[in-house]
Design a protein around this motif. Structure first.
Motif, PDB file in Angstrom:
ATOM      1  N   GLY A   8      49.464 -22.619  10.015  1.00 44.74           N
ATOM      2  CA  GLY A   8      48.892 -22.604  11.363  1.00 44.74           C
ATOM      3  C   GLY A   8      47.775 -21.581  11.513  1.00 44.74           C
ATOM      4  N   ILE A  13      46.776 -17.819  17.418  1.00 45.17           N
ATOM      5  CA  ILE A  13      47.335 -16.556  16.913  1.00 45.17           C
ATOM      6  C   ILE A  13      47.180 -16.479  15.401  1.00 45.17           C
ATOM      7  N   GLY A  14      47.336 -17.623  14.724  1.00 48.03           N
ATOM      8  CA  GLY A  14      47.199 -17.634  13.272  1.00 48.03           C
ATOM      9  C   GLY A  14      45.821 -17.169  12.834  1.00 48.03           C
ATOM     10  N   ASP A  33      46.932 -25.596   7.234  1.00 48.18           N
ATOM     11  CA  ASP A  33      46.856 -26.045   8.636  1.00 48.18           C
ATOM     12  C   ASP A  33      46.530 -27.540   8.672  1.00 48.18           C
ATOM     13  N   THR A  36      45.439 -30.152  13.800  1.00 48.61           N
ATOM     14  CA  THR A  36      45.734 -30.999  14.960  1.00 48.61           C
ATOM     15  C   THR A  36      44.670 -30.700  16.021  1.00 48.61           C
ATOM     16  N   ALA A  38      44.814 -28.718  18.199  1.00 45.95           N
ATOM     17  CA  ALA A  38      44.838 -27.274  18.495  1.00 45.95           C
ATOM     18  C   ALA A  38      44.259 -26.430  17.372  1.00 45.95           C
ATOM     19  N   SER A  58      49.923 -30.712   6.123  1.00 44.18           N
ATOM     20  CA  SER A  58      51.025 -30.476   7.063  1.00 44.18           C
ATOM     21  C   SER A  58      52.155 -29.687   6.414  1.00 44.18           C
ATOM     22  N   ALA A  79      52.560 -22.125  12.191  1.00 43.59           N
ATOM     23  CA  ALA A  79      52.254 -23.516  12.567  1.00 43.59           C
ATOM     24  C   ALA A  79      53.303 -24.070  13.515  1.00 43.59           C
ATOM     25  N   ALA A  80      52.826 -24.675  14.591  1.00 40.37           N
ATOM     26  CA  ALA A  80      53.750 -25.273  15.560  1.00 40.37           C
ATOM     27  C   ALA A  80      52.955 -26.135  16.529  1.00 40.37           C
ATOM     28  N   SER A  82      52.583 -26.047  20.239  1.00 40.02           N
ATOM     29  CA  SER A  82      52.830 -24.810  20.992  1.00 40.02           C
ATOM     30  C   SER A  82      52.750 -24.931  22.511  1.00 40.02           C
ATOM     31  N   THR A 121      59.092 -17.341  19.683  1.00 38.43           N
ATOM     32  CA  THR A 121      58.672 -17.071  21.051  1.00 38.43           C
ATOM     33  C   THR A 121      59.816 -16.516  21.896  1.00 38.43           C
ATOM     34  N   LYS A 152      61.641 -24.580  19.245  1.00 39.84           N
ATOM     35  CA  LYS A 152      61.468 -23.244  18.650  1.00 39.84           C
ATOM     36  C   LYS A 152      62.846 -22.585  18.470  1.00 39.84           C
ATOM     37  N   SER A 176      56.079 -12.392  23.326  1.00 40.06           N
ATOM     38  CA  SER A 176      55.737 -12.854  24.677  1.00 40.06           C
ATOM     39  C   SER A 176      54.344 -13.498  24.671  1.00 40.06           C
ATOM     40  N   ASN A 178      50.638 -14.424  24.532  1.00 41.72           N
ATOM     41  CA  ASN A 178      49.439 -13.829  23.935  1.00 41.72           C
ATOM     42  C   ASN A 178      48.190 -14.227  24.702  1.00 41.72           C
TER      43      ASN A 178
HETATM   44  P1  NAD Z   1      48.194 -23.071  18.530  1.00 39.83           P
HETATM   45  O1  NAD Z   1      48.628 -24.364  19.139  1.00 39.83           O
HETATM   46  O2  NAD Z   1      46.946 -22.429  19.004  1.00 39.83           O
HETATM   47  O3  NAD Z   1      48.055 -23.256  16.943  1.00 39.83           O
HETATM   48  C1  NAD Z   1      48.972 -23.981  16.193  1.00 39.83           C
HETATM   49  C2  NAD Z   1      48.322 -24.267  14.827  1.00 39.83           C
HETATM   50  O4  NAD Z   1      49.301 -24.957  14.029  1.00 39.83           O
HETATM   51  C3  NAD Z   1      47.089 -25.166  14.909  1.00 39.83           C
HETATM   52  O5  NAD Z   1      46.061 -24.674  14.083  1.00 39.83           O
HETATM   53  C4  NAD Z   1      47.588 -26.510  14.396  1.00 39.83           C
HETATM   54  O6  NAD Z   1      46.569 -27.290  13.781  1.00 39.83           O
HETATM   55  C5  NAD Z   1      48.648 -26.063  13.406  1.00 39.83           C
HETATM   56  N1  NAD Z   1      49.667 -27.102  13.152  1.00 39.83           N
HETATM   57  C6  NAD Z   1      50.320 -27.859  14.069  1.00 39.83           C
HETATM   58  N2  NAD Z   1      51.150 -28.707  13.441  1.00 39.83           N
HETATM   59  C7  NAD Z   1      51.031 -28.460  12.102  1.00 39.83           C
HETATM   60  C8  NAD Z   1      51.646 -28.997  10.937  1.00 39.83           C
HETATM   61  N3  NAD Z   1      52.556 -29.983  11.010  1.00 39.83           N
HETATM   62  N4  NAD Z   1      51.298 -28.490   9.733  1.00 39.83           N
HETATM   63  C9  NAD Z   1      50.367 -27.493   9.646  1.00 39.83           C
HETATM   64  N5  NAD Z   1      49.743 -26.969  10.708  1.00 39.83           N
HETATM   65  C10 NAD Z   1      50.083 -27.449  11.930  1.00 39.83           C
HETATM   66  O7  NAD Z   1      49.457 -22.106  18.683  1.00 39.83           O
HETATM   67  P2  NAD Z   1      49.491 -20.528  18.906  1.00 39.83           P
HETATM   68  O8  NAD Z   1      49.453 -20.244  20.345  1.00 39.83           O
HETATM   69  O9  NAD Z   1      48.533 -19.903  18.001  1.00 39.83           O
HETATM   70  O10 NAD Z   1      50.985 -20.224  18.401  1.00 39.83           O
HETATM   71  C11 NAD Z   1      51.224 -19.925  17.027  1.00 39.83           C
HETATM   72  C12 NAD Z   1      52.706 -19.631  16.846  1.00 39.83           C
HETATM   73  O11 NAD Z   1      53.077 -18.524  17.635  1.00 39.83           O
HETATM   74  C13 NAD Z   1      53.621 -20.778  17.248  1.00 39.83           C
HETATM   75  O12 NAD Z   1      54.692 -20.844  16.330  1.00 39.83           O
HETATM   76  C14 NAD Z   1      54.126 -20.372  18.619  1.00 39.83           C
HETATM   77  O13 NAD Z   1      55.391 -20.915  18.882  1.00 39.83           O
HETATM   78  C15 NAD Z   1      54.179 -18.873  18.469  1.00 39.83           C
HETATM   79  N6  NAD Z   1      54.017 -18.083  19.702  1.00 39.83           N
HETATM   80  C16 NAD Z   1      52.951 -18.313  20.518  1.00 39.83           C
HETATM   81  C17 NAD Z   1      52.782 -17.492  21.638  1.00 39.83           C
HETATM   82  C18 NAD Z   1      51.588 -17.675  22.574  1.00 39.83           C
HETATM   83  O14 NAD Z   1      51.509 -16.987  23.581  1.00 39.83           O
HETATM   84  N7  NAD Z   1      50.645 -18.539  22.283  1.00 39.83           N
HETATM   85  C19 NAD Z   1      53.713 -16.489  21.920  1.00 39.83           C
HETATM   86  C20 NAD Z   1      54.806 -16.316  21.056  1.00 39.83           C
HETATM   87  C21 NAD Z   1      54.938 -17.109  19.953  1.00 39.83           C
END
Ligand code: NAD
Ligand code: DAU
Length: 332
Positions: A8, A13-14, A33, A36, A38, A58, A79-80, A82, A121, A152, A176, A178
């Motif tokens: 991801g 965040i990644g 990654d 998707t 996102a 994936s 990766a998720a 989200s 999360t 999650k 929490s 981000n």
């Molecule tokens: P995001 O949606 O911005 O990014 C997710 C990334 O995962 C994308 O680049 C997407 O292409 C990739 N992805 C999705 N499905 C995939 C798959 N099957 N294989 C490979 N890549 C795949 O999400 P984010 O906000 O950056 O969140 C990242 C992580 O942090 C997640 O696990 C989320 O649960 C966790 N998190 C997010 C927050 C927040 O505030 N955004 C807070 C706490 C935890």
């Protein structure tokens, strides 16, 4: 020097984590990654290609994952799917990626005996009343509300089971909300900033009294690195920076910073099952691992984030119209 496999890494965040790792360590990075809606490779533009490679694929592809994990020292699993609103509309991709994808990574980590850090999360804990003096801690029982947070929570449980049953060397963090650069315009803060830039009024779900506990994405990154370096295998660490604010207050801060009147927003249809309040007690991370946030001033971080979106319209504009069309169909 370690070789990190960052899943991801083209997401919000990644990609901030990849930047942080390249700036603050000498580790080599492989990003996996699926790109998707996102994911955005432009979020990694300009980074040192001698220390980073990008693999498009994936986490649910077990053959690919097996090859990549075999070459890595640590898997850092971001990766998720989200976004809560998407999970209410179409939960299936959340099960495929968040549950099955995590299972595939765990099996590869087990086979190759590779350390895994699972990024999760605070939503797994459900929500708090506005006046509850307690905050979430490592001892709070799981009680997820949405399809997103349920998947999650399920992925966290898989990690715990693989640690206990198979001796997989894993840690978990639950962070929490981000904010910062490179966040998709579907999410609350970038949506409102880019709305104002586009001349659209910000949209508050319901009364706007729901509270989120904001942390800068770079502080999340430094916390994850701290846990990778010093966390105890099998343990969970909560990440937060004492940033509780209700949504109405955040919109008012954005409006003030962007030269708009305090009432220049609309109330729209509330989210189904909308969690009322999240709040993190990060005492364990601070005292046991000595972590501290470097960006605790939310107002200053928000100002920088607004400036970033003003200066990077080419990064967010391609997703803006489709995102607003999705919301418009739901009265949001
Ligand atoms: P995001 O949606 O911005 O990014 C997710 C990334 O995962 C994308 O680049 C997407 O292409 C990739 N992805 C999705 N499905 C995939 C798959 N099957 N294989 C490979 N890549 C795949 O999400 P984010 O906000 O950056 O969140 C990242 C992580 O942090 C997640 O696990 C989320 O649960 C966790 N998190 C997010 C927050 C927040 O505030 N955004 C807070 C706490 C935890
Ligand atoms: O708490 C951590 C979680 O934070 C992460 O696990 C999720 O991946 C991340 O998306 C985020 O979840 P939220 O649902 O809290 O974030 P979102 O940006 O979607 O919404 C933040 C708050 O703002 C929430 O109370 C809903 C509200 N909201 C959201 C949007 C998009 C609005 O009032 N208006 C909006 O237009």
């Amino acid at each position: 020097m370690k070789h990190l496999l960052i899943t991801g890494g083209a997401g919000f965040i990644g990609s901030n984590f990849v930047r942080h790792v390249l700036a603050h360590t000498d580790h080599y990075v492989t990003v996996l990654d699926a790109l998707t809606y996102a994911g955005n490779q432009d979020s990694l533009a300009g980074l040192d290609e001698a220390r980073m490679r990008f693999v498009h694929g994936s986490i649910a592809d077990s053959e690919l994952v097996d090859t990549l994990v075999g070459d890595a020292d640590v898997i850092v699993h971001f990766a998720a799917e989200s976004h809560n609103d998407n999970s209410l509309h179409d939960p299936r991709p959340f099960l495929d990626t968040n549950i099955v994808g995590t299972y595939v990574l765990l099996e590869a980590a087990r086979k190759h005996d590779v350390r895994l850090h699972h990024v999760s999360t605070d939503e797994v804990y459900g929500d708090l009343e506005l006046d509850d003096p307690l905050r979430f801690s490592e001892h709070t029982p799981y009680n997820p509300s949405s399809p997103y947070s349920a998947t999650k929570a399920g992925s966290d449980m898989l990690v715990r089971a693989w640690v206990r049953s198979f001796g997989v060397r894993a840690t978990i963090s639950n962070c929490s909300n981000n904010y910062g650069p490179y966040q998709h315009v579907e999410k609350f803060i970038p949506r409102q900033i880019t709305n104002v830039i586009r001349g659209i009024r910000p949209k508050l779900y319901g009364a706007g009294l729901n509270v989120r506990d904001w942390i800068h994405a770079d502080d999340h990154s430094s916390a994850v690195l701290t846990i990778i370096d010093n966390g105890q295998i099998g343990e969970t660490y909560l990440i937060g920076a004492d940033g509780e604010k209700n949504n109405k207050a955040v919109v008012e801060m954005i409006l003030a910073e962007m030269g708009q009147g305090p009432d220049a927003y609309d109330h729209v249809t509330d989210r189904a099952g909308h969690d009322l309040r999240y709040a993190i007690d990060a005492t364990r991370l601070r005292t046991e691992l000595g972590w501290q946030p470097r960006f605790p001033d939310f107002a200053a971080g928000l100002r920088d984030t607004i400036a970033w979106y003003r200066e990077h319209e080419e990064w967010w504009a391609p997703a803006k119209d489709a995102t607003e069309a999705f919301y418009a169909r739901r009265g949001q």
